[in-house]
Design a protein around this motif. Structure first.
Motif, short mmCIF file in Angstrom:
data_model
loop_
_atom_site.label_atom_id
_atom_site.label_comp_id
_atom_site.label_asym_id
_atom_site.label_seq_id
_atom_site.Cartn_x
_atom_site.Cartn_y
_atom_site.Cartn_z
N VAL A 106 0.85 -1.19 0.00
CA VAL A 106 0.00 0.00 0.00
C VAL A 106 0.89 1.24 0.00
O VAL A 106 1.77 1.38 0.84
CB VAL A 106 -0.92 0.03 1.24
CG1 VAL A 106 -1.80 1.27 1.22
CG2 VAL A 106 -1.77 -1.23 1.30
N TYR A 108 0.66 5.25 0.49
CA TYR A 108 -0.27 6.20 1.08
C TYR A 108 0.49 7.42 1.57
O TYR A 108 1.73 7.42 1.61
CB TYR A 108 -1.05 5.55 2.23
CG TYR A 108 -0.20 5.18 3.41
CD1 TYR A 108 -0.12 6.00 4.53
CD2 TYR A 108 0.55 4.00 3.41
CE1 TYR A 108 0.68 5.66 5.62
CE2 TYR A 108 1.35 3.66 4.49
CZ TYR A 108 1.41 4.49 5.59
OH TYR A 108 2.21 4.15 6.65
N ARG A 125 -11.60 -3.15 2.56
CA ARG A 125 -11.69 -1.71 2.34
C ARG A 125 -13.14 -1.31 2.61
O ARG A 125 -14.06 -1.91 2.06
CB ARG A 125 -11.31 -1.35 0.91
CG ARG A 125 -11.34 0.17 0.67
CD ARG A 125 -10.92 0.55 -0.70
NE ARG A 125 -12.00 0.23 -1.65
CZ ARG A 125 -12.02 0.63 -2.91
NH1 ARG A 125 -11.02 1.34 -3.40
NH2 ARG A 125 -13.01 0.30 -3.70
N LEU A 130 -8.84 1.51 4.70
CA LEU A 130 -8.29 0.27 4.16
C LEU A 130 -7.64 -0.44 5.34
O LEU A 130 -6.88 0.17 6.10
CB LEU A 130 -7.23 0.58 3.09
CG LEU A 130 -6.50 -0.63 2.53
CD1 LEU A 130 -7.43 -1.43 1.63
CD2 LEU A 130 -5.27 -0.20 1.75
N ILE A 141 -5.74 2.46 7.37
CA ILE A 141 -5.27 3.62 6.62
C ILE A 141 -6.50 4.32 6.05
O ILE A 141 -7.31 3.69 5.36
CB ILE A 141 -4.33 3.20 5.47
CG1 ILE A 141 -3.16 2.39 6.02
CG2 ILE A 141 -3.85 4.41 4.67
CD1 ILE A 141 -2.34 1.66 4.97
N VAL A 146 -4.92 6.83 0.76
CA VAL A 146 -4.38 5.72 -0.04
C VAL A 146 -4.10 6.22 -1.46
O VAL A 146 -4.96 6.81 -2.11
CB VAL A 146 -5.35 4.52 -0.07
CG1 VAL A 146 -4.86 3.45 -1.04
CG2 VAL A 146 -5.52 3.94 1.33
N VAL A 149 -2.97 0.47 -4.20
CA VAL A 149 -2.84 -0.82 -3.54
C VAL A 149 -2.45 -1.81 -4.64
O VAL A 149 -3.14 -1.92 -5.66
CB VAL A 149 -4.17 -1.26 -2.88
CG1 VAL A 149 -4.00 -2.62 -2.22
CG2 VAL A 149 -4.63 -0.22 -1.87
#
Length: 156
Positions: A106, A108, A125, A130, A141, A146, A149
């Motif tokens: 991920v 972010y 999600r 997430l 998160i 984000v 992914v």
């Protein structure tokens, strides 16, 4: 094999696919093989539909007939039709449901708006966050932070 022959085959393949509701996403010819090999990746024109094995089988017949009926190739060939498959990046809600439990990376932005990366197993999600599992702990998160992914291998 001439470039014109390859171009003509690409056009014929794309036209045949279009007539049956598909787009060609990739076309490869392997002329060093005996018989030569033609590999075609397709996707549905309707983005909500996924390509099935039956789609590939039926389209293979139509494209094979089109090539055989043309004067483009005068030698034996193998034709392989397949879907483009899923990309490495998860974007759609169904991707997040399908790959629950799979390893992901991920990207972010943190509270200071600095880009970060983390790895873990995809949990879910939601509209707000997430969730990934990192060694038994859930990391949450915020969805708005984000960036992307991506599916990874267990080793990363």
């Amino acid at each position: 094999m001439s470039n014109q022959t390859v171009s003509e085959l690409k056009v014929l393949t794309a036209k045949s696919a279009t007539n049956y509701g598909f787009d060609v996403t990739d076309f490869k010819m392997f002329t060093h093989l005996n018989p030569l090999s033609i590999q075609v990746n397709i996707r549905h024109k309707n983005p909500d539909k996924k390509v099935t094995i039956d789609d590939c089988s039926i389209l293979s017949q139509y494209i094979d007939e089109a090539i055989q009926g043309s004067s483009i190739l005068d030698q034996p060939f193998n034709l392989e039709i397949s879907s483009e498959g899923i990309g490495d990046f998860l974007t759609e809600e169904k991707d997040f449901q399908t790959f629950k439990g799979f390893p992901v990376e991920v990207s972010y932005q943190d509270l200071k708006k600095i880009q970060q990366q983390t790895n873990g197993l995809l949990l879910k999600r939601t509209d707000n966050e997430l969730q990934i599992n990192q060694k038994g702990k859930t990391q949450r998160i915020p969805v708005e932070d984000v960036i992307q992914v991506r599916l990874t291998t267990p080793a990363g």
